[in-house]
Design a protein around this motif. Structure first.
Motif, PDB file in Angstrom:
ATOM      1  N   ILE A  27      17.261  50.162 -15.219  1.00 22.92           N
ATOM      2  CA  ILE A  27      17.387  51.075 -14.082  1.00 22.92           C
ATOM      3  C   ILE A  27      16.044  51.208 -13.352  1.00 22.92           C
ATOM      4  O   ILE A  27      15.995  51.220 -12.120  1.00 22.92           O
ATOM      5  CB  ILE A  27      17.888  52.444 -14.561  1.00 22.92           C
ATOM      6  N   ALA A  28      14.959  51.304 -14.127  1.00 18.12           N
ATOM      7  CA  ALA A  28      13.635  51.430 -13.519  1.00 18.12           C
ATOM      8  C   ALA A  28      13.302  50.218 -12.664  1.00 18.12           C
ATOM      9  O   ALA A  28      12.789  50.344 -11.544  1.00 18.12           O
ATOM     10  CB  ALA A  28      12.583  51.620 -14.603  1.00 18.12           C
ATOM     11  N   ALA A  29      13.590  49.020 -13.173  1.00 13.81           N
ATOM     12  CA  ALA A  29      13.307  47.804 -12.403  1.00 13.81           C
ATOM     13  C   ALA A  29      14.124  47.766 -11.115  1.00 13.81           C
ATOM     14  O   ALA A  29      13.616  47.375 -10.054  1.00 13.81           O
ATOM     15  CB  ALA A  29      13.607  46.574 -13.258  1.00 13.81           C
ATOM     16  N   LEU A  30      15.379  48.193 -11.182  1.00 15.36           N
ATOM     17  CA  LEU A  30      16.224  48.205  -9.980  1.00 15.36           C
ATOM     18  C   LEU A  30      15.742  49.254  -8.982  1.00 15.36           C
ATOM     19  O   LEU A  30      15.728  49.011  -7.772  1.00 15.36           O
ATOM     20  CB  LEU A  30      17.676  48.472 -10.379  1.00 15.36           C
ATOM     21  N   LEU A  31      15.351  50.434  -9.476  1.00 15.27           N
ATOM     22  CA  LEU A  31      14.884  51.493  -8.585  1.00 15.27           C
ATOM     23  C   LEU A  31      13.605  51.093  -7.860  1.00 15.27           C
ATOM     24  O   LEU A  31      13.384  51.482  -6.714  1.00 15.27           O
ATOM     25  CB  LEU A  31      14.650  52.778  -9.385  1.00 15.27           C
TER      26      LEU A  31
END
Length: 265
Positions: free
Chosen positions: A25-29
């Motif tokens: 999720i962090a990488a996508l955000l």
């Protein structure tokens, strides 16, 4: 031999123990908002704010530079291409045939190079510390993805590590038969085709074995390890979301925001 793709990852950095889903999720955000703009300000601010994240990932210096070498090569090469063939605006500094270097193409080239690093570095670094089995557990239990799809994808990833061994075994076998002494290009194509056939056969055998063991069932299944999401995972995702938010805010305030689909309403 332990497959490096499936071995549990043990790193000293505080980010490494975080949930695999939290890292995804962090990488996508971080990546998705930066895709919407192509300006040097937002990308530079994001890259600057990502430095603590990269340092806390727990990677050794040699491992970091080895794993991210492709990005450090692709960024300047992309910048050179954009500088030579990008949209022309402002003063033209160099022109030859179809190549034209101008103020606009140079600005676009700089933004492209920094943007590649700002999007790619956190994605690569975060996924290095992800264990595929943990990610599969999180996707099935937390993200509620179909268990059949998740388990099948995990089984496929386990097979990736065997491709290198298969290629080495094929090379030794062909050399023992005396068919690997000349014609490197033809030999490479022949080995690639043999490896493709071998992968299909192994995949079919794996699918049959998994079906026989009940992995294809549609009933709710149990999991050997429970997916855990803690307060630190929430804090980590929140901090990751702040990186593009601050970067875009600075770009808008400085007038550098360049929405790739058109002007901001």
């Amino acid at each position: 031999m332990i497959d490096t793709l499936t071995a549990r990852i043990d790193r000293p950095g505080p980010i490494a123990p975080r949930s695999a889903l939290a890292k995804l999720i962090a990488a996508l955000l971080i990546a998705l908002p930066l895709v919407l703009t192509i300006d040097v300000v937002s990308a530079s601010v994001a890259l600057l704010l990502e430095i603590p994240l990269l340092l806390l990932a727990g990677l050794r210096a040699r491992e970091f530079w080895t794993r991210t070498a492709v990005l450090w090569i692709a960024a300047p090469l992309g910048a050179v291409t954009i500088a030579l063939y990008g949209a022309t605006s402002g003063v033209v500094h160099f022109e030859w045939l179809v190549m034209r270097v101008s103020d606009g193409s140079l600005a676009l080239a700089a933004a492209t190079a920094v943007r590649v690093l700002a999007i790619g570095l956190p994605a690569v670094v975060l996924f290095i510390t992800v264990d595929p089995t943990d990610l599969a557990d999180d996707l099935a239990q937390r993200a509620k993805l179909p268990a059949r799809f998740v388990v099948g994808a995990l089984a496929g990833m386990r097979m990736l590590g065997l491709l290198v061994e298969d290629w080495r075994a094929l090379a030794l076998a062909r050399r023992a038969r005396g068919v690997a002494d000349e014609g490197r290009v033809r030999r490479a194509f022949g080995m690639a085709f043999a490896l493709f056939v071998l992968a299909i056969r192994r995949g079919s055998s794996l699918a049959t074995a998994m079906e026989a063991r009940g992995f294809g069932g549609r009933q709710p299944r149990s999991w050997a390890r429970e997916s855990v999401w803690g307060i630190r995972d929430t804090i980590f995702v929140t901090l990751a979301a702040l990186i593009p938010a601050v970067a875009i805010a600075v770009a808008v305030l400085t007038g550098s925001w360049n929405f790739i689909l058109g002007p901001v309403a």
